[in-house]
Design a protein around this motif. Structure first.
Motif, PDB file in Angstrom:
ATOM      1  N   SER A 184       5.879   4.099   1.424  1.00 42.36           N
ATOM      2  CA  SER A 184       4.824   4.671   2.248  1.00 42.36           C
ATOM      3  C   SER A 184       5.438   5.787   3.076  1.00 42.36           C
ATOM      4  CB  SER A 184       4.209   3.600   3.161  1.00 42.36           C
ATOM      5  OG  SER A 184       3.250   4.167   4.029  1.00 42.36           O
ATOM      6  N   GLY A 185       5.055   7.031   2.784  1.00 45.09           N
ATOM      7  CA  GLY A 185       5.652   8.147   3.500  1.00 45.09           C
ATOM      8  C   GLY A 185       5.321   9.454   2.830  1.00 45.09           C
ATOM      9  N   GLN A 186       6.307  10.334   2.745  1.00 47.60           N
ATOM     10  CA  GLN A 186       6.095  11.663   2.193  1.00 47.60           C
ATOM     11  C   GLN A 186       7.185  12.006   1.193  1.00 47.60           C
ATOM     12  OE1 GLN A 186       5.870  14.733   5.158  1.00 47.60           O
ATOM     13  NE2 GLN A 186       5.534  16.375   3.695  1.00 47.60           N
ATOM     14  N   GLY A 187       6.791  12.594   0.083  1.00 47.56           N
ATOM     15  CA  GLY A 187       7.750  13.038  -0.914  1.00 47.56           C
ATOM     16  C   GLY A 187       7.216  14.266  -1.628  1.00 47.56           C
ATOM     17  N   GLN A 188       8.077  15.237  -1.870  1.00 48.63           N
ATOM     18  CA  GLN A 188       7.646  16.452  -2.558  1.00 48.63           C
ATOM     19  C   GLN A 188       7.886  16.351  -4.062  1.00 48.63           C
ATOM     20  OE1 GLN A 188       9.669  19.715  -0.638  1.00 48.63           O
ATOM     21  NE2 GLN A 188       8.460  19.545   1.234  1.00 48.63           N
ATOM     22  N   LEU A 248       2.970   3.261  -4.380  1.00 44.61           N
ATOM     23  CA  LEU A 248       3.313   4.450  -3.611  1.00 44.61           C
ATOM     24  C   LEU A 248       2.088   4.902  -2.820  1.00 44.61           C
ATOM     25  CD1 LEU A 248       5.132   6.413  -6.468  1.00 44.61           C
ATOM     26  CD2 LEU A 248       6.134   4.762  -4.876  1.00 44.61           C
ATOM     27  N   ASP A 249       2.275   5.168  -1.532  1.00 46.07           N
ATOM     28  CA  ASP A 249       1.212   5.662  -0.670  1.00 46.07           C
ATOM     29  C   ASP A 249       1.751   6.887   0.052  1.00 46.07           C
ATOM     30  OD1 ASP A 249      -0.912   6.117   0.971  1.00 46.07           O
ATOM     31  OD2 ASP A 249      -1.019   4.101   1.810  1.00 46.07           O
ATOM     32  N   LEU A 250       1.358   8.079  -0.436  1.00 50.17           N
ATOM     33  CA  LEU A 250       1.970   9.309   0.028  1.00 50.17           C
ATOM     34  C   LEU A 250       1.008  10.155   0.852  1.00 50.17           C
ATOM     35  CD1 LEU A 250       3.820  10.387  -3.241  1.00 50.17           C
ATOM     36  CD2 LEU A 250       4.675   8.957  -1.377  1.00 50.17           C
ATOM     37  N   SER A 251       1.571  10.831   1.842  1.00 48.84           N
ATOM     38  CA  SER A 251       0.798  11.791   2.622  1.00 48.84           C
ATOM     39  C   SER A 251       0.807  13.134   1.911  1.00 48.84           C
ATOM     40  CB  SER A 251       1.394  11.912   4.026  1.00 48.84           C
ATOM     41  OG  SER A 251       2.732  12.346   3.968  1.00 48.84           O
ATOM     42  N   ALA A 252       0.225  14.150   2.547  1.00 43.48           N
ATOM     43  CA  ALA A 252       0.110  15.467   1.933  1.00 43.48           C
ATOM     44  C   ALA A 252       1.488  16.051   1.632  1.00 43.48           C
ATOM     45  CB  ALA A 252      -0.665  16.397   2.870  1.00 43.48           C
ATOM     46  N   LEU A 296      -3.051   8.852  -2.957  1.00 43.70           N
ATOM     47  CA  LEU A 296      -2.941  10.227  -2.494  1.00 43.70           C
ATOM     48  C   LEU A 296      -4.085  10.558  -1.537  1.00 43.70           C
ATOM     49  CD1 LEU A 296      -2.131  11.984  -5.902  1.00 43.70           C
ATOM     50  CD2 LEU A 296      -0.519  11.498  -4.040  1.00 43.70           C
ATOM     51  N   PRO A 297      -3.883  11.548  -0.647  1.00 39.72           N
ATOM     52  CA  PRO A 297      -4.966  11.980   0.250  1.00 39.72           C
ATOM     53  C   PRO A 297      -6.136  12.573  -0.544  1.00 39.72           C
ATOM     54  CG  PRO A 297      -2.826  12.791   1.005  1.00 39.72           C
ATOM     55  CD  PRO A 297      -2.622  12.254  -0.370  1.00 39.72           C
ATOM     56  N   GLN A 298      -7.339  12.389  -0.036  1.00 41.47           N
ATOM     57  CA  GLN A 298      -8.523  12.836  -0.768  1.00 41.47           C
ATOM     58  C   GLN A 298      -8.690  14.352  -0.755  1.00 41.47           C
ATOM     59  OE1 GLN A 298     -12.122  10.509   0.043  1.00 41.47           O
ATOM     60  NE2 GLN A 298     -10.873   8.990   1.117  1.00 41.47           N
ATOM     61  N   GLU A 299      -8.105  15.025   0.234  1.00 36.53           N
ATOM     62  CA  GLU A 299      -8.339  16.456   0.375  1.00 36.53           C
ATOM     63  C   GLU A 299      -7.464  17.311  -0.529  1.00 36.53           C
ATOM     64  OE1 GLU A 299      -5.483  15.121   3.616  1.00 36.53           O
ATOM     65  OE2 GLU A 299      -7.381  14.425   2.757  1.00 36.53           O
ATOM     66  N   GLU A 300      -6.539  16.738  -1.267  1.00 33.84           N
ATOM     67  CA  GLU A 300      -5.651  17.515  -2.119  1.00 33.84           C
ATOM     68  C   GLU A 300      -5.902  17.201  -3.591  1.00 33.84           C
ATOM     69  OE1 GLU A 300      -1.561  17.338  -1.167  1.00 33.84           O
ATOM     70  OE2 GLU A 300      -1.803  18.268   0.804  1.00 33.84           O
ATOM     71  N   GLY A 301      -5.945  18.253  -4.408  1.00 37.36           N
ATOM     72  CA  GLY A 301      -6.156  18.071  -5.832  1.00 37.36           C
ATOM     73  C   GLY A 301      -4.874  17.692  -6.563  1.00 37.36           C
ATOM     74  N   PHE A 302      -5.033  17.245  -7.806  1.00 34.48           N
ATOM     75  CA  PHE A 302      -3.875  16.878  -8.629  1.00 34.48           C
ATOM     76  C   PHE A 302      -4.277  16.866 -10.091  1.00 34.48           C
ATOM     77  CE2 PHE A 302      -5.992  12.862  -7.659  1.00 34.48           C
ATOM     78  CZ  PHE A 302      -6.027  12.230  -8.889  1.00 34.48           C
ATOM     79  N   GLN A 303      -3.275  16.895 -10.940  1.00 36.58           N
ATOM     80  CA  GLN A 303      -3.476  16.725 -12.369  1.00 36.58           C
ATOM     81  C   GLN A 303      -2.552  15.626 -12.854  1.00 36.58           C
ATOM     82  OE1 GLN A 303      -3.602  20.175 -15.008  1.00 36.58           O
ATOM     83  NE2 GLN A 303      -2.358  19.062 -16.520  1.00 36.58           N
ATOM     84  N   MET A 361      -1.775   1.866 -15.018  1.00 34.46           N
ATOM     85  CA  MET A 361      -1.531   3.025 -14.146  1.00 34.46           C
ATOM     86  C   MET A 361      -2.798   3.298 -13.355  1.00 34.46           C
ATOM     87  SD  MET A 361      -0.114   5.077 -17.420  1.00 34.46           S
ATOM     88  CE  MET A 361      -1.425   4.228 -18.305  1.00 34.46           C
ATOM     89  N   MET A 362      -2.644   3.644 -12.081  1.00 30.55           N
ATOM     90  CA  MET A 362      -3.814   3.957 -11.273  1.00 30.55           C
ATOM     91  C   MET A 362      -3.494   4.962 -10.188  1.00 30.55           C
ATOM     92  SD  MET A 362      -4.373   0.564  -8.862  1.00 30.55           S
ATOM     93  CE  MET A 362      -4.669  -0.485 -10.273  1.00 30.55           C
ATOM     94  N   VAL A 363      -4.507   5.770  -9.860  1.00 28.28           N
ATOM     95  CA  VAL A 363      -4.423   6.698  -8.732  1.00 28.28           C
ATOM     96  C   VAL A 363      -5.480   6.258  -7.735  1.00 28.28           C
ATOM     97  CG1 VAL A 363      -4.495   9.090  -7.968  1.00 28.28           C
ATOM     98  CG2 VAL A 363      -3.713   8.550 -10.274  1.00 28.28           C
ATOM     99  N   ARG A 364      -5.050   5.957  -6.518  1.00 29.49           N
ATOM    100  CA  ARG A 364      -5.937   5.435  -5.487  1.00 29.49           C
ATOM    101  C   ARG A 364      -6.131   6.462  -4.370  1.00 29.49           C
ATOM    102  NH1 ARG A 364      -3.487   1.961  -2.706  1.00 29.49           N
ATOM    103  NH2 ARG A 364      -1.389   2.337  -3.521  1.00 29.49           N
ATOM    104  N   LYS A 365      -7.185   6.269  -3.585  1.00 31.92           N
ATOM    105  CA  LYS A 365      -7.423   7.105  -2.419  1.00 31.92           C
ATOM    106  C   LYS A 365      -6.641   6.553  -1.231  1.00 31.92           C
ATOM    107  CE  LYS A 365     -12.064   8.548  -3.831  1.00 31.92           C
ATOM    108  NZ  LYS A 365     -13.510   8.572  -3.478  1.00 31.92           N
ATOM    109  N   SER A 366      -5.995   7.451  -0.508  1.00 31.40           N
ATOM    110  CA  SER A 366      -5.195   7.059   0.657  1.00 31.40           C
ATOM    111  C   SER A 366      -5.846   7.564   1.928  1.00 31.40           C
ATOM    112  CB  SER A 366      -3.778   7.617   0.539  1.00 31.40           C
ATOM    113  OG  SER A 366      -3.047   7.376   1.720  1.00 31.40           O
ATOM    114  N   ASP A 367      -5.640   6.829   3.011  1.00 33.59           N
ATOM    115  CA  ASP A 367      -6.130   7.255   4.308  1.00 33.59           C
ATOM    116  C   ASP A 367      -5.122   8.151   5.004  1.00 33.59           C
ATOM    117  OD1 ASP A 367      -8.442   5.794   4.000  1.00 33.59           O
ATOM    118  OD2 ASP A 367      -7.563   3.983   4.851  1.00 33.59           O
ATOM    119  N   ARG A 368      -3.940   8.317   4.408  1.00 35.58           N
ATOM    120  CA  ARG A 368      -2.909   9.138   5.001  1.00 35.58           C
ATOM    121  C   ARG A 368      -3.253  10.609   4.854  1.00 35.58           C
ATOM    122  NH1 ARG A 368       1.869   6.614   5.802  1.00 35.58           N
ATOM    123  NH2 ARG A 368       3.018   8.552   5.490  1.00 35.58           N
ATOM    124  N   THR A 369      -2.743  11.426   5.762  1.00 35.89           N
ATOM    125  CA  THR A 369      -2.989  12.867   5.724  1.00 35.89           C
ATOM    126  C   THR A 369      -1.678  13.628   5.716  1.00 35.89           C
ATOM    127  OG1 THR A 369      -3.129  12.929   8.150  1.00 35.89           O
ATOM    128  CG2 THR A 369      -5.180  12.638   6.920  1.00 35.89           C
TER     129      THR A 369
END
Length: 326
Positions: free
Chosen positions: A231-235, A248-252, A270-277, A318-326
């Protein structure tokens, strides 16, 4: 016939000698540690030995610890002296004392005065406590601690390079920061709360991984059966496991992720405001996303894309979930 009786007698004598040696060694080591295991109690630290080091007289730019068996604690203190204390359950012989030396600004603390920690195999266990002034602990060039079988507990360290390892012990880290950080265990658990690493590599076999409020640039995690909770941030993030469960629960800020498993679950929030592929490949596992996006066989696009995510499993889901983190 006489030769046969001679060889039979010789074999019996050798067997008796071997048995005697086993009994002698077993008794001296509390029956190879089984006696202590049966008692289920921690050692009683009745013996204490303390040595101090003045960093104002001999500067300390790095700390290296090589320990044999028993817990190691490294923590800050408010004083000006580095205090190193070892504890044991009995009085120690002089050759069993820890050895402290300095070379090129690096303070080295070694299990004892021998080249190899052979006393570990004789049942000796010691606890090490290293207290370092905050000013010194916050600006190290390097910090390394290797413990053969014991736990390692470290807090409030900032160093350019950090290397902490243990075979069977747990690693407990608090407020650790480093440009390059390497953590490794075999069966021990790794728990790191609060900290930052520009380049993090973490390896376990069966030990679990728990990272909370940790910021990373490049992060690589590898386990065989151990679970991963981050739970944190990773680029740039890569996680590889055989059967461990990965959460994994990642911020922006995620740029790319490569997640691989044979049978373990891969779950990324992942945060809802950011796109991904996301590109996924599996033999019998299933892919699921909490986001609404465009899905074709083997790919999932959210918004106009962003972070590149690769999922690879054999049978793991495999799953991609919505995170409350920003």
């Amino acid at each position: 016939m006489k030769k046969r009786w001679f060889f039979t007698g010789a074999a019996a004598a050798l067997a008796a000698l071997f048995l005697g040696c086993v009994l002698a060694v077993g008794k001296s080591t509390q029956w190879f540690g089984l006696e202590q295991l049966a008692k289920g109690s921690s050692p009683q630290w009745t013996y204490e030995r303390q040595v101090t080091w003045d960093p104002s007289l001999s500067s300390v730019e790095g700390i290296r610890i090589a320990w044999g068996d028993g817990p190691v604690y490294v923590k800050p203190c408010e004083g000006t002296m580095i205090t190193v204390t070892e504890y044991a359950s009995r009085p120690l012989e002089e050759e069993e004392f820890f050895q402290m030396t300095s070379s090129g600004g690096v303070l080295e603390i070694q299990w004892d005065h021998s080249l190899l920690p052979l006393s570990v195999f004789q049942g000796l266990e010691k606890q090490l406590e290293v207290e370092v002034p905050r000013e010194v602990l916050s600006q190290l060039e390097e910090f390394s601690c290797g413990n053969a079988t014991g736990n390692v507990d470290v807090s409030d360290i900032t160093a350019q390079e950090v290397n902490i390892t243990s075979a069977a012990g747990d690693l407990s880290l608090l407020s650790l920061q480093g440009e390059k950080v390497h953590l490794s265990t075999v069966s021990g658990e790794v728990q790191w709360t609060q900290g930052k690493a520009e380049d993090l590599s973490l390896e376990t076999t069966s030990g679990g991984v728990k990272l909370y409020q940790v910021q990373t640039g490049i992060c690589g995690v590898s386990t065989v059966t151990g679970d991963v909770n981050f739970s944190g941030q990773g680029q740039e993030l890569s996680v590889e496991t055989i059967s461990g469960q990965v959460y994994l629960d990642l911020s922006a800020g995620l740029k790319e992720a490569d997640l691989r498993s044979v049978s373990g679950l891969l779950s990324l929030a992942l945060p809802q405001e950011e796109g991904f592929q996301a590109v996924y490949s599996t033999m019998s596992g299933k892919f699921r996303s909490d986001f609404t996006g465009a899905e074709e066989k083997g790919t999932f696009l959210y918004r106009t894309g962003g972070a590149d995510i690769q999922f690879t499993t054999t049978s793991g889901d495999m799953m991609v979930r919505k995170s409350d983190r920003t």
